[in-house]
Design a protein around this motif. Sequence first.
Motif, PDB file in Angstrom:
ATOM      1  N   HIS A 113       0.823  -1.212   0.000  1.00 22.14           N
ATOM      2  CA  HIS A 113       0.000   0.000   0.000  1.00 22.14           C
ATOM      3  C   HIS A 113       0.858   1.264   0.000  1.00 22.14           C
ATOM      4  CE1 HIS A 113      -3.155   2.832   0.815  1.00 22.14           C
ATOM      5  NE2 HIS A 113      -2.598   3.186   1.964  1.00 22.14           N
ATOM      6  N   TRP A 114       1.921   1.270   0.796  1.00 20.70           N
ATOM      7  CA  TRP A 114       2.769   2.457   0.869  1.00 20.70           C
ATOM      8  C   TRP A 114       3.894   2.443  -0.169  1.00 20.70           C
ATOM      9  CZ3 TRP A 114       1.857   1.563   6.648  1.00 20.70           C
ATOM     10  CH2 TRP A 114       0.826   2.407   7.084  1.00 20.70           C
ATOM     11  N   LYS A 115       3.847   1.461  -1.086  1.00 22.60           N
ATOM     12  CA  LYS A 115       4.764   1.399  -2.238  1.00 22.60           C
ATOM     13  C   LYS A 115       6.237   1.426  -1.796  1.00 22.60           C
ATOM     14  CE  LYS A 115       1.523   3.611  -5.467  1.00 22.60           C
ATOM     15  NZ  LYS A 115       0.367   3.661  -4.566  1.00 22.60           N
ATOM     16  N   LEU A 116       6.570   0.518  -0.882  1.00 20.39           N
ATOM     17  CA  LEU A 116       7.905   0.522  -0.279  1.00 20.39           C
ATOM     18  C   LEU A 116       8.916  -0.369  -1.006  1.00 20.39           C
ATOM     19  CD1 LEU A 116       6.949   0.444   3.498  1.00 20.39           C
ATOM     20  CD2 LEU A 116       7.477   2.430   2.064  1.00 20.39           C
ATOM     21  N   GLY A 117       8.439  -1.202  -1.905  1.00 23.32           N
ATOM     22  CA  GLY A 117       9.352  -2.103  -2.606  1.00 23.32           C
ATOM     23  C   GLY A 117       8.583  -3.181  -3.328  1.00 23.32           C
ATOM     24  N   THR A 118       9.278  -4.260  -3.666  1.00 21.31           N
ATOM     25  CA  THR A 118       8.675  -5.373  -4.401  1.00 21.31           C
ATOM     26  C   THR A 118       8.217  -6.461  -3.430  1.00 21.31           C
ATOM     27  OG1 THR A 118      10.114  -4.966  -6.309  1.00 21.31           O
ATOM     28  CG2 THR A 118       9.104  -7.154  -6.136  1.00 21.31           C
ATOM     29  N   ILE A 119       6.953  -6.821  -3.524  1.00 21.46           N
ATOM     30  CA  ILE A 119       6.439  -7.946  -2.751  1.00 21.46           C
ATOM     31  C   ILE A 119       6.012  -8.994  -3.767  1.00 21.46           C
ATOM     32  CG2 ILE A 119       4.607  -8.786  -1.243  1.00 21.46           C
ATOM     33  CD1 ILE A 119       6.039  -5.242  -0.995  1.00 21.46           C
ATOM     34  N   ASN A 120       6.804 -10.070  -3.866  1.00 23.86           N
ATOM     35  CA  ASN A 120       6.540 -11.087  -4.881  1.00 23.86           C
ATOM     36  C   ASN A 120       6.557 -12.479  -4.270  1.00 23.86           C
ATOM     37  OD1 ASN A 120       9.246 -11.652  -4.461  1.00 23.86           O
ATOM     38  ND2 ASN A 120       9.926 -11.051  -6.493  1.00 23.86           N
ATOM     39  N   LYS A 121       6.208 -13.460  -5.091  1.00 30.49           N
ATOM     40  CA  LYS A 121       6.141 -14.836  -4.607  1.00 30.49           C
ATOM     41  C   LYS A 121       7.533 -15.439  -4.540  1.00 30.49           C
ATOM     42  CE  LYS A 121       3.374 -19.008  -5.019  1.00 30.49           C
ATOM     43  NZ  LYS A 121       2.263 -19.679  -5.729  1.00 30.49           N
ATOM     44  N   ARG A 122       7.820 -16.142  -3.463  1.00 30.06           N
ATOM     45  CA  ARG A 122       9.077 -16.847  -3.322  1.00 30.06           C
ATOM     46  C   ARG A 122       9.132 -18.047  -4.272  1.00 30.06           C
ATOM     47  NH1 ARG A 122      12.367 -17.029   1.006  1.00 30.06           N
ATOM     48  NH2 ARG A 122      12.343 -19.303   0.841  1.00 30.06           N
ATOM     49  N   LYS A 123      10.347 -18.502  -4.575  1.00 32.15           N
ATOM     50  CA  LYS A 123      10.485 -19.695  -5.410  1.00 32.15           C
ATOM     51  C   LYS A 123       9.947 -20.924  -4.695  1.00 32.15           C
ATOM     52  CE  LYS A 123      14.312 -18.243  -8.346  1.00 32.15           C
ATOM     53  NZ  LYS A 123      15.646 -18.584  -8.879  1.00 32.15           N
ATOM     54  N   SER A 124      10.018 -20.938  -3.366  1.00 30.62           N
ATOM     55  CA  SER A 124       9.464 -22.030  -2.584  1.00 30.62           C
ATOM     56  C   SER A 124       8.932 -21.479  -1.266  1.00 30.62           C
ATOM     57  CB  SER A 124      10.522 -23.111  -2.314  1.00 30.62           C
ATOM     58  OG  SER A 124      11.592 -22.579  -1.549  1.00 30.62           O
ATOM     59  N   TYR A 125       7.980 -22.191  -0.687  1.00 32.69           N
ATOM     60  CA  TYR A 125       7.392 -21.783   0.585  1.00 32.69           C
ATOM     61  C   TYR A 125       8.431 -21.873   1.695  1.00 32.69           C
ATOM     62  CZ  TYR A 125       4.193 -21.743   4.571  1.00 32.69           C
ATOM     63  OH  TYR A 125       3.553 -21.432   5.761  1.00 32.69           O
ATOM     64  N   SER A 126       8.490 -20.845   2.530  1.00 31.99           N
ATOM     65  CA  SER A 126       9.467 -20.809   3.614  1.00 31.99           C
ATOM     66  C   SER A 126       8.765 -21.066   4.941  1.00 31.99           C
ATOM     67  CB  SER A 126      10.164 -19.447   3.655  1.00 31.99           C
ATOM     68  OG  SER A 126      11.020 -19.355   4.773  1.00 31.99           O
ATOM     69  N   PHE A 127       9.292 -22.034   5.690  1.00 29.66           N
ATOM     70  CA  PHE A 127       8.760 -22.301   7.022  1.00 29.66           C
ATOM     71  C   PHE A 127       9.880 -22.814   7.904  1.00 29.66           C
ATOM     72  CE2 PHE A 127       6.873 -24.802  10.404  1.00 29.66           C
ATOM     73  CZ  PHE A 127       5.880 -23.945  10.850  1.00 29.66           C
ATOM     74  N   GLY A 128       9.998 -22.242   9.093  1.00 30.40           N
ATOM     75  CA  GLY A 128      11.023 -22.711  10.014  1.00 30.40           C
ATOM     76  C   GLY A 128      11.401 -21.648  11.027  1.00 30.40           C
ATOM     77  N   VAL A 129      12.373 -21.970  11.849  1.00 33.45           N
ATOM     78  CA  VAL A 129      12.925 -21.021  12.811  1.00 33.45           C
ATOM     79  C   VAL A 129      14.158 -20.399  12.180  1.00 33.45           C
ATOM     80  CG1 VAL A 129      13.908 -20.722  15.111  1.00 33.45           C
ATOM     81  CG2 VAL A 129      12.068 -22.382  14.748  1.00 33.45           C
ATOM     82  N   MET A 130      14.063 -19.115  11.857  1.00 33.84           N
ATOM     83  CA  MET A 130      15.086 -18.437  11.064  1.00 33.84           C
ATOM     84  C   MET A 130      15.879 -17.433  11.895  1.00 33.84           C
ATOM     85  SD  MET A 130      14.222 -19.653   8.047  1.00 33.84           S
ATOM     86  CE  MET A 130      12.836 -20.138   7.027  1.00 33.84           C
ATOM     87  N   PRO A 131      17.168 -17.265  11.591  1.00 35.71           N
ATOM     88  CA  PRO A 131      17.893 -16.133  12.163  1.00 35.71           C
ATOM     89  C   PRO A 131      17.466 -14.838  11.472  1.00 35.71           C
ATOM     90  CG  PRO A 131      19.322 -17.366  10.685  1.00 35.71           C
ATOM     91  CD  PRO A 131      18.028 -18.121  10.763  1.00 35.71           C
ATOM     92  N   VAL A 132      17.206 -13.824  12.248  1.00 35.33           N
ATOM     93  CA  VAL A 132      16.821 -12.508  11.724  1.00 35.33           C
ATOM     94  C   VAL A 132      17.900 -11.523  12.136  1.00 35.33           C
ATOM     95  CG1 VAL A 132      15.079 -10.685  11.772  1.00 35.33           C
ATOM     96  CG2 VAL A 132      14.376 -13.093  11.935  1.00 35.33           C
ATOM     97  N   HIS A 133      18.398 -10.748  11.172  1.00 31.94           N
ATOM     98  CA  HIS A 133      19.522  -9.850  11.411  1.00 31.94           C
ATOM     99  C   HIS A 133      19.047  -8.401  11.524  1.00 31.94           C
ATOM    100  CE1 HIS A 133      22.824 -12.787  10.518  1.00 31.94           C
ATOM    101  NE2 HIS A 133      21.790 -13.420   9.995  1.00 31.94           N
ATOM    102  N   LYS A 134      19.531  -7.709  12.541  1.00 39.54           N
ATOM    103  CA  LYS A 134      19.215  -6.295  12.718  1.00 39.54           C
ATOM    104  C   LYS A 134      20.000  -5.451  11.712  1.00 39.54           C
ATOM    105  CE  LYS A 134      18.878  -6.933  17.757  1.00 39.54           C
ATOM    106  NZ  LYS A 134      19.373  -6.483  19.069  1.00 39.54           N
ATOM    107  N   THR A 135      19.371  -4.380  11.221  1.00 38.22           N
ATOM    108  CA  THR A 135      20.082  -3.364  10.461  1.00 38.22           C
ATOM    109  C   THR A 135      20.704  -2.377  11.460  1.00 38.22           C
ATOM    110  OG1 THR A 135      18.140  -1.944  10.347  1.00 38.22           O
ATOM    111  CG2 THR A 135      18.423  -3.567   8.566  1.00 38.22           C
TER     112      THR A 135
END
Length: 277
Positions: A113-135
């Motif tokens: 809605h706020w036109k912040l970037g590209t939101i597209n479909k992933r090549k495969s579904y992602s599910f799991g416990v992921m590491p998330v990195h701070k900027t």
Amino acid sequence: MKDIRIALLDMNNNKVNQGFKNIKEISETFQRRYVGGNVTIKTFDVRFKNEIPEIEDFDIFISSGGPGDPHEGLEWEDKFARFLDGIFEHNQSYSNKKYLFLICHSFQLASIHWKLGTINKRKSYSFGVMPVHKTEEGEQEFLFKNLPDPFYAVDSRAFQFIEPDYKRFEELGMKIIAIEKFRPHIDLERAVMAVRFSEEIFGTQFHPEANPEGMMENLKDEKNKEAMIENFGMEKYLETIDRIDDEDKISLTQAQILPRFLDFAKQNIVNRTNVLM
């Protein structure tokens, strides 16, 4: 005495969802612990019943994740877009701020809605416990204050936010707070995982409400199990199952982000006055 009114926006389109159950539990814990007034919690079925809360009727809004394509173009999406603008514009005009937390599907809808970037479909579904990195901005984010870098969170998505428009972010005063794990062996851009939309509005691509019990329940779904094995391999899948209730992973993330958001909103709500800026 100050009453607080919370609206929970259910984006699951009439499908049973562990994440929404967790959101309700976190909100109810806040309700029980609140001293100084009453906390009321009301649920709105956004996608299935086309329900949207009136902005003036509530103080805090938590909008859940949910299945499907965030580009459907249905009537409820237009109502949700007006709701987003209504919160943003209200907070620019009044001192009685409204607080909004956006999770996964809701996060994607807001970013579109706020036109912040590209939101597209992933090549495969992602599910799991992921590491998330701070900027760099994420290092200063108070919601992440007690989390390590990287911290761990549940990821469950078929779509992703990539290629952020930095000029647009600067124009709107928004900040990228977290990104996904850097994988140099895979030629794909790192997805945006959290955005500070404003002082009162925050969103995550991951699920900060998730807990180990809910994660185990979700893994009973064969689609989720297969997605996790495809993304990480059987060895990593088994390791994750073994360590899923580690106190320094998703339990820590659940205990920090949404509870801190609710506490921050509470502190501002109890001290506010309803006047024009």
